[in-house]
Write a protein that holds these residues in place. Structure first.
Motif, short mmCIF file in Angstrom:
data_model
loop_
_atom_site.label_atom_id
_atom_site.label_comp_id
_atom_site.label_asym_id
_atom_site.label_seq_id
_atom_site.Cartn_x
_atom_site.Cartn_y
_atom_site.Cartn_z
N LEU A 3 0.84 -1.20 0.00
CA LEU A 3 0.00 0.00 0.00
C LEU A 3 0.88 1.25 0.00
O LEU A 3 1.85 1.33 0.74
CB LEU A 3 -0.91 -0.01 1.24
CG LEU A 3 -2.05 1.01 1.23
CD1 LEU A 3 -3.00 0.76 0.07
CD2 LEU A 3 -2.82 0.97 2.54
N THR A 4 0.53 2.19 -0.85
CA THR A 4 1.27 3.46 -0.89
C THR A 4 0.28 4.60 -0.66
O THR A 4 -0.94 4.39 -0.70
CB THR A 4 1.93 3.69 -2.27
OG1 THR A 4 0.86 3.79 -3.23
CG2 THR A 4 2.87 2.57 -2.64
N TYR A 5 0.83 5.78 -0.47
CA TYR A 5 0.01 7.00 -0.30
C TYR A 5 -0.97 7.14 -1.48
O TYR A 5 -2.17 7.31 -1.31
CB TYR A 5 0.97 8.19 -0.23
CG TYR A 5 0.32 9.56 -0.16
CD1 TYR A 5 -0.16 10.07 1.04
CD2 TYR A 5 0.22 10.35 -1.30
CE1 TYR A 5 -0.73 11.32 1.10
CE2 TYR A 5 -0.36 11.61 -1.25
CZ TYR A 5 -0.83 12.10 -0.05
OH TYR A 5 -1.40 13.35 0.01
N ALA A 6 -0.44 7.02 -2.69
CA ALA A 6 -1.25 7.23 -3.89
C ALA A 6 -2.34 6.17 -4.03
O ALA A 6 -3.47 6.47 -4.43
CB ALA A 6 -0.36 7.24 -5.12
N ARG A 7 -1.97 4.92 -3.71
CA ARG A 7 -2.99 3.86 -3.86
C ARG A 7 -4.06 3.96 -2.79
O ARG A 7 -5.24 3.76 -3.07
CB ARG A 7 -2.30 2.48 -3.83
CG ARG A 7 -2.01 1.96 -5.24
CD ARG A 7 -1.87 0.45 -5.27
NE ARG A 7 -0.72 0.04 -4.49
CZ ARG A 7 0.53 0.06 -4.94
NH1 ARG A 7 0.77 0.43 -6.17
NH2 ARG A 7 1.52 -0.32 -4.18
N TYR A 8 -3.64 4.26 -1.56
CA TYR A 8 -4.62 4.39 -0.47
C TYR A 8 -5.65 5.47 -0.80
O TYR A 8 -6.86 5.28 -0.62
CB TYR A 8 -3.88 4.74 0.83
CG TYR A 8 -4.80 4.90 2.02
CD1 TYR A 8 -5.58 3.83 2.48
CD2 TYR A 8 -4.90 6.12 2.70
CE1 TYR A 8 -6.43 3.98 3.56
CE2 TYR A 8 -5.74 6.28 3.78
CZ TYR A 8 -6.51 5.21 4.21
OH TYR A 8 -7.34 5.36 5.28
N LEU A 9 -5.19 6.58 -1.34
CA LEU A 9 -6.08 7.71 -1.63
C LEU A 9 -6.68 7.66 -3.03
O LEU A 9 -7.45 8.54 -3.39
CB LEU A 9 -5.32 9.04 -1.43
CG LEU A 9 -4.85 9.27 0.01
CD1 LEU A 9 -3.99 10.51 0.10
CD2 LEU A 9 -6.04 9.38 0.96
N LYS A 10 -6.33 6.65 -3.79
CA LYS A 10 -6.83 6.48 -5.16
C LYS A 10 -6.59 7.77 -5.97
O LYS A 10 -7.48 8.29 -6.64
CB LYS A 10 -8.30 6.10 -5.15
CG LYS A 10 -8.61 4.91 -4.24
CD LYS A 10 -9.64 3.99 -4.82
CE LYS A 10 -10.02 2.83 -3.92
NZ LYS A 10 -8.93 2.11 -3.28
N LEU A 11 -5.37 8.28 -5.85
CA LEU A 11 -5.05 9.58 -6.47
C LEU A 11 -5.12 9.54 -7.99
O LEU A 11 -5.46 10.54 -8.62
CB LEU A 11 -3.68 10.06 -6.02
CG LEU A 11 -3.59 10.50 -4.55
CD1 LEU A 11 -2.22 11.07 -4.25
CD2 LEU A 11 -4.66 11.52 -4.22
N ASP A 12 -4.82 8.38 -8.58
CA ASP A 12 -4.91 8.29 -10.04
C ASP A 12 -6.30 8.71 -10.49
O ASP A 12 -6.47 9.50 -11.42
CB ASP A 12 -4.69 6.84 -10.51
CG ASP A 12 -3.21 6.52 -10.60
OD1 ASP A 12 -2.42 7.44 -10.34
OD2 ASP A 12 -2.88 5.36 -10.90
N ARG A 13 -7.30 8.14 -9.80
CA ARG A 13 -8.69 8.44 -10.19
C ARG A 13 -9.06 9.86 -9.80
O ARG A 13 -9.66 10.61 -10.58
CB ARG A 13 -9.64 7.44 -9.54
CG ARG A 13 -9.74 6.15 -10.35
CD ARG A 13 -10.14 4.98 -9.49
NE ARG A 13 -11.50 5.08 -8.99
CZ ARG A 13 -12.02 4.24 -8.08
NH1 ARG A 13 -11.29 3.26 -7.60
NH2 ARG A 13 -13.25 4.38 -7.68
N LEU A 14 -8.70 10.23 -8.56
CA LEU A 14 -9.11 11.55 -8.05
C LEU A 14 -8.57 12.69 -8.93
O LEU A 14 -9.29 13.63 -9.27
CB LEU A 14 -8.60 11.71 -6.61
CG LEU A 14 -9.03 12.99 -5.89
CD1 LEU A 14 -10.53 13.01 -5.67
CD2 LEU A 14 -8.31 13.11 -4.54
N LEU A 15 -7.31 12.57 -9.30
CA LEU A 15 -6.68 13.69 -10.04
C LEU A 15 -6.95 13.63 -11.54
O LEU A 15 -6.50 14.50 -12.30
CB LEU A 15 -5.17 13.72 -9.75
CG LEU A 15 -4.85 13.91 -8.26
CD1 LEU A 15 -3.35 13.86 -8.01
CD2 LEU A 15 -5.43 15.22 -7.73
N ASP A 16 -7.71 12.62 -11.93
CA ASP A 16 -8.08 12.52 -13.34
C ASP A 16 -9.51 13.05 -13.57
O ASP A 16 -10.06 12.94 -14.66
CB ASP A 16 -8.00 11.03 -13.75
CG ASP A 16 -7.94 10.87 -15.26
OD1 ASP A 16 -7.35 11.76 -15.92
OD2 ASP A 16 -8.50 9.89 -15.77
#
Ligand code: HEM
Length: 260
Positions: A3-16
């Motif tokens: 688990l990483t910061y980006a995966r926990y926060l689902k940043l790929d989806r959020l920032l897209d």
């Protein structure tokens, strides 16, 4: 996978999720989208926390309700402060992409309406702004048929010895909550005899004032940005929004201020 910061926060989806509609791009549209998305996230948290407050109140959990009212009060302060950021956008830059919004408007914010319904400000006519047969309409319908935070507050008052009138107990929960003279007398008595409860009552008043403050700041922002034009949601705009200014969620708490 670790688990990483980006995966926990689902940043790929959020920032897209920020997709300006204007072509060529208008610089301020990104601000406009981000602000609204951030508001919707705060609305999500407010719903989550307010549901907990309802459960705490019905269970007579004074300190649980106090702790969470402190949180939602601070969230409201943040909502109000964020308006300053959007007000750095001039009427000219908004006009440059306003047409691209077509009929989209905060008017259609399903979560904001859920919040209003949850707080007892029930306006069933607002259901029509959510697509028929869709999940948003179903969630709002459910809120309409549920007891409001004010109804849960009556439960709490009973745990503190207040006799809630039968008319309030048996009321149709699909209707908005309103003021009640018996409840007001009971609140005065609690203010004078139960200091722990008076802390809760003051926090509830803070929350109520915060929501009214948001409505006021929103209408002033609207006025400085579009003047007296109609809203993209089809309402008369500023004149419509002025109608809900100063409308309290907990009218009984305001009615007794001069006597506390
Ligand atoms: C330039 C910025 C903004 C303008 C010009 C604007 C304009 C308006 C107007 C004219 C209305 C009345 C309904 C209509 O006919 O469209 C409205 C309602 C509303 N707006 Fe905004 N708005 C702005 C920013 C925001 C933001 C940042 C939010 C945060 C989510 C927001 C949330 C709402 C909500 C919840 C309503 C419904 C209020 C009610 O029915 O009592 N607005 N807005």
């Amino acid at each position: 996978m670790e688990l990483t910061y980006a995966r926990y926060l689902k940043l790929d989806r959020l920032l897209d999720l920020q997709e300006p509609q204007s072509k060529p791009p208008e610089h301020d549209e990104t601000l406009f989208i981000v602000i609204h998305q951030v508001y919707e996230l705060w609305f999500k948290l407010l719903l989550h926390e307010s549901d907990k407050i309802g459960r705490d109140l019905s269970a007579g959990d004074l300190f649980g309700a106090i702790a969470t009212f402190k949180r939602v009060r601070m969230v409201l302060k943040t909502l109000v402060a964020q308006i300053d950021v959007l007000e750095t956008m001039t009427p000219m830059s908004f006009l440059a992409f306003r047409d691209r919004l077509e009929t989209a408007s905060g008017f259609q914010s399903e979560q904001f309406r859920e919040l209003e319904f949850l707080l007892g400000c029930k306006r069933p006519e607002m259901l029509a702004y959510q697509p028929a047969g869709g999940p948003a309409r179903a969630r709002l319908q459910k809120r309409l048929e549920e007891r409001s935070l004010v109804d849960h507050f009556y439960d709490f008052l009973e745990t503190r010895g207040v006799a809630i009138p039968e008319t309030l107990r048996a009321r149709d929960v699909k209707l908005p909550n309103g003021p009640d003279a018996t409840v007001q007398e009971a609140l005065l008595h609690l203010y004078r005899t139960q200091p722990d409860v008076s802390i809760l009552l003051e926090l509830m008043t803070d929350f109520d004032e915060g929501l009214q403050e948001w409505r006021y700041r929103h209408v002033k922002m609207v006025e400085r940005t579009i003047g007296n034009q109609r809203g993209t949601g089809g309402s008369p705009g500023v004149e419509y929004l002025k109608g809900s200014l100063f409308r309290p969620v907990f009218p009984d708490l305001w009615a007794i201020r001069s006597r506390v």
